[in-house]
Write a protein that holds these residues in place. Sequence first.
Motif, PDB file in Angstrom:
ATOM      1  N   MET A   1       0.844  -1.193   0.000  1.00 31.72           N
ATOM      2  CA  MET A   1       0.000   0.000   0.000  1.00 31.72           C
ATOM      3  C   MET A   1       0.877   1.239   0.000  1.00 31.72           C
ATOM      4  O   MET A   1       2.045   1.207   0.424  1.00 31.72           O
TER       5      MET A   1
ATOM      6  N   ALA B   1      -7.547   4.557   5.951  1.00 30.51           N
ATOM      7  CA  ALA B   1      -7.480   4.250   4.523  1.00 30.51           C
ATOM      8  C   ALA B   1      -8.198   5.337   3.738  1.00 30.51           C
ATOM      9  O   ALA B   1      -9.140   5.961   4.242  1.00 30.51           O
TER      10      ALA B   1
ATOM     11  N   PRO C   1     -10.619   5.922   0.902  1.00 31.61           N
ATOM     12  CA  PRO C   1     -11.537   5.174   0.045  1.00 31.61           C
ATOM     13  C   PRO C   1     -11.535   5.670  -1.395  1.00 31.61           C
ATOM     14  O   PRO C   1     -11.891   4.924  -2.313  1.00 31.61           O
TER      15      PRO C   1
ATOM     16  N   PRO D   1      -7.829   3.548  -3.834  1.00 27.40           N
ATOM     17  CA  PRO D   1      -7.557   2.191  -3.328  1.00 27.40           C
ATOM     18  C   PRO D   1      -6.064   1.941  -3.184  1.00 27.40           C
ATOM     19  O   PRO D   1      -5.260   2.328  -4.027  1.00 27.40           O
ATOM     20  N   GLY D   2      -5.692   1.268  -2.084  1.00 24.23           N
ATOM     21  CA  GLY D   2      -4.286   0.977  -1.830  1.00 24.23           C
ATOM     22  C   GLY D   2      -3.528   2.126  -1.201  1.00 24.23           C
ATOM     23  O   GLY D   2      -2.309   2.050  -1.037  1.00 24.23           O
TER      24      GLY D   2
END
Length: 445
Positions: free
Chosen positions: A31, A380, A382, A385-386
């Motif tokens: 990530m 995270a 959203p 992604p990652g």
Amino acid sequence: MLGTVFLTPALLSGCGVVYTSSAVSYRGTGMDVKVIDMTQQMALVANASPYTPRSLPAEFYQVAGGGNLRGAGALPQAPSFPNLTPGRLQLRPPPAVTPAPYQLGTGDTVRLTLARSTEVDPITGASAATTTAQELTVRDDGSISIPAVGPVMVTDMTVEDAEAAVFSRLIDAGIDPQFSLEVAGFKSRRASVGGAVGAPAVVPITLSNLTLGEALTAAGGVQVQDPEFGSIRLYRDGTLYQIPLTDFFAGSQYQKLSVVSGDAIYVDTTYDLERAQAFYESQINIISLERSSRSAALSELSTEIGLRRSALDETRDLFASRAQLGAEPRDYVYLAGEVTKQSRFPLPYGQQASLADVLFEQGGFDAATGSPAQIYVLRADPAVPGSATAWHLDARNAFAFTIAPMFEMRPNDIVFVEQQPITKWNRTVQQSIPSLVTTAAAAVN
């Protein structure tokens, strides 16, 4: 022969018992992780991410309400009359009455001001009395309720008589009888005005004498194009009086006639007495309702409010049961690492929660094992992604905790506290000793 055994990471590794702990690192995650130090300015940046807390159902924002008493003094619609050819209007003025002092009645509001204590200025020596003021409504039974004293009957009393009654009750209750009593709201003594006026109204009668001219002015004034075709009819105590508008405007003697409580005044532009009589009858019904049927209206209102409150309570209880069973969607923040209790924290309804709320609602972090220098909020992204951000709070200086109440949480945030280095070593030793003992026992045998 006794010897000293030193446990080294290599030795422990050979035994296959190296303790593995969690730590925040951007390596090997696959990530794109950014570690950002948590400062006051960076807290504002983190708070900029949009989030609207979930709302409670509408029933939690409603109250049962006070409702409305039926027959709340509204005037009926003014009747429409056909154009008739008038004859000569007869002058039948009401008898003059001597204005009497105002008497308190149901619905009136009085303001009671009590002297509580006397404060002395330590510098000037001047004294000043402190007072408390409260507004009390004359209840249906004719009394006002004074805290620490109880009900005092005041209905049909003048202000002076009511003051005497209050004075006596204060003395009986052992309270300083320094007080003042004045009427703050007039509702019990009223006259109604309808017909050809600007705004039909119920006009209160106050401490000062209410004249016929003042009552008509309060209702928007007479709205008649030709006074010759109009009259003022006044219903009082079962008798209908009449003053032609030409006589009313000719001089002040009729304009200054006193109006008493219960009078129904109607400005008429025709000569249909039956239709005018309908107005007075409706006014009598309203006055009767407000005086004799008020208790029935209050009972109906109480029942209505009780039904509303029961419906609201039932809906709220049902929601609480569904939420307890996990049947209602919630937003959560998760606590991991060296916290007092690894758990999830439900974000509150209708308001934001901060990092301080999450940490200390659940008991904070374990000061014996957790590192105050390594407190993280893992979030995270959203939209990407990652991608994730690790907001890092270094609280080795306790003043850094002042940032925690400023940092707003978002759904699915993870609050993570790393362990101290010594904690990792102690746990490695604790897990390795049973394995070493077993190995040594096998070698001896």
